[in-house]
Structure formats: C-alpha cells, structure tokens
Enzyme design. Sequence first.
Site, PDB file in Angstrom:
ATOM      1  N   ASP A 196       5.353  29.085  59.902  1.00 31.12           N
ATOM      2  CA  ASP A 196       5.315  30.376  59.214  1.00 31.12           C
ATOM      3  C   ASP A 196       5.107  30.243  57.709  1.00 31.12           C
ATOM      4  O   ASP A 196       4.992  31.234  57.008  1.00 31.12           O
ATOM      5  CB  ASP A 196       6.619  31.140  59.493  1.00 31.12           C
ATOM      6  CG  ASP A 196       6.585  32.581  59.011  1.00 31.12           C
ATOM      7  OD1 ASP A 196       5.532  33.223  59.129  1.00 31.12           O
ATOM      8  OD2 ASP A 196       7.611  33.060  58.514  1.00 31.12           O
ATOM      9  N   SER A 218       5.783  39.123  57.854  1.00 32.26           N
ATOM     10  CA  SER A 218       5.376  38.812  59.219  1.00 32.26           C
ATOM     11  C   SER A 218       5.759  39.939  60.162  1.00 32.26           C
ATOM     12  O   SER A 218       6.840  40.517  60.054  1.00 32.26           O
ATOM     13  CB  SER A 218       6.029  37.515  59.690  1.00 32.26           C
ATOM     14  OG  SER A 218       5.687  36.434  58.845  1.00 32.26           O
ATOM     15  N   GLN A 233      -0.418  34.698  64.384  1.00 32.35           N
ATOM     16  CA  GLN A 233       0.548  35.563  63.707  1.00 32.35           C
ATOM     17  C   GLN A 233      -0.183  36.747  63.073  1.00 32.35           C
ATOM     18  O   GLN A 233      -1.292  36.599  62.560  1.00 32.35           O
ATOM     19  CB  GLN A 233       1.286  34.804  62.609  1.00 32.35           C
ATOM     20  CG  GLN A 233       2.351  35.635  61.883  1.00 32.35           C
ATOM     21  CD  GLN A 233       3.003  34.855  60.762  1.00 32.35           C
ATOM     22  OE1 GLN A 233       2.451  34.727  59.680  1.00 32.35           O
ATOM     23  NE2 GLN A 233       4.190  34.331  61.017  1.00 32.35           N
TER      24      GLN A 233
END
Length: 291
Positions: free
Chosen positions: A207, A232, A282
Amino acid sequence: MGSALDGLLDLLDLERIERDIFRGHSRVSVVPRVFGGQVAAQALVAAGRTVPADRTAHSLHAYFLRPGDPGAPIVYTVDRIRDGRSFTTRRVVAVQHGQPVFHLSASFQTAEEGLTHQTGMPPAPDPESLPTAAELLPSYAGAFTGPEVLERLLRSREAVDLRYVTDPPYGRVGTAREPRSQVWFRTRGTLADDPLLHLCLVTYVSDMTLLDSVLLAHGRGGWTVGDVVGASLDHAMWFHRPFRADEWLLYDQESPSSAAGRGLGQGRIWTRDGHLAVSVIQEGVIRVPRD
C-alpha cells in the site's frame, strides 16, 4: 535486526483477547490517520491465526470504510466463514470507537500441484545500484510541505529498504509522465520462516506506492505535497508463489485509469530470480483540492 523492524514486527504481533478477537495498535504515518497497509496486514494476521498451519493465504479482498485513528487501538473480529477440505475462508472486521473502519475477506489453501505459467518479468536495474529512500527523498525536500512531512515519510518506511527505480511522483511535480513506476523492497533484517509473517509484511508494503502511478499521469505529487487529497478505497491481492519479504522483491506498478475522483493502480511483485509472486489491485480517492 534493526529496532525499526522490531517495532514493525511488534505491531503485527496482535494481542489475542478472545478466541477470534484480536487487538492491535498503530505507528507513525505520513498523514494523520492509520496507514492502510498496516490495518490490512494486521487483519491478515488476525485471519491467519484462526487457520490451520498447513493452509497459506492465496488471496485477500479489502475495503477501507473510515479513516483509522492512530491514537486508539483497533479491535479485529474474525468470522470463520468456511473450513473446507482444501480451502478456508475468513472475514475480518476492524473496529474503532464502536464503528467498523475496515473489512477484509481472505482465502487460504493447502499446498497443491497444478498447471503452471507466468508472464515475463519486466527489466529493472539491480537494487544495490539504486539509492536508498533515505538517500533519495531528501533531494526532493523542497517539494514537501515542510521538513516534518519528510521526517514522517522516512520514519514510516525505516523498517523497509525501499528503492525507487523510477522517480517518485513528488520528484517532478507538474510534469505528466507515463503512469508506471517500479520499486525494489525488502525488510531491513532477516525474518523467521513463518509464511504468514512474510505474506503480512508484503501486504503492509503493497500500500506504500501503488497509487503513485495514478499521480504520475497527471504530474501530481500527492498527499505528501498537498496537491491532491487521497485515500485508499479497496485493495485486493493474490499470492501466487512462495517468497520471502526479507529478500529483494520488484514491485512493478501502473495505472490503467482514473476518473470520477478515483484512480486505479495495479501491480505485480516479482522475486529477484524472476518468479511472479503477487498481483495487486487498488482503487483510491484522488481529488484535487479546491482553492
């Protein structure tokens, strides 16, 4: 093993409150909320501790529901959705202040043989030939909102040796580039042989830079320099082959699309000897602040 890595390992060593309830804490982040990779990794730890040792995670799908409060503990509740002959499924809800902040579903599988193929690994220079983040990022200090932001960024990554193959987005703010980026990474120290630990550490790192490729397409430096507001939304990973998080891994990332205030990043993580280990996708909020 460095103290920074020790601290990260302590962060992932959740306290077991009940059979399927765990508690974790947070560490420094670049922005004043819990780092998404941290909560995803901790949730995978919680799920993995309810699964037989002979089953390894092969996928996870997660949603970030609310910003996490770094000053408060996070409680992870695991639902044992299914225990089959080959596959085990777990659902994890992370709660703070009485509200869910994160939701994860993970699937685990016993070792199995099957048809095997993969695409080719992209070219990249050797990681040893590249500067460390601590050597590289201060050269961009003028692009940051202040030295304290740079310090938080470096501290948040000090347990991981992360080396940029391509310039980070805040390297050339205002210049649109191909929406693709690469980094090499490994932990700063040798890890135990526990497969779950290596999966969780790569989940943590996955991430850090994935949405950078979205920013590159628009010449934006990101939330680090304050020219976009981002967070996110969801995160998915597929673990294809064994790997070690304490050995060099190449994270090849690109963005196929951004629209409607959202940007999509997709990445592949390769072992140094050319095996495709992990695929990642993502989506995140990417908004330009109004004057």
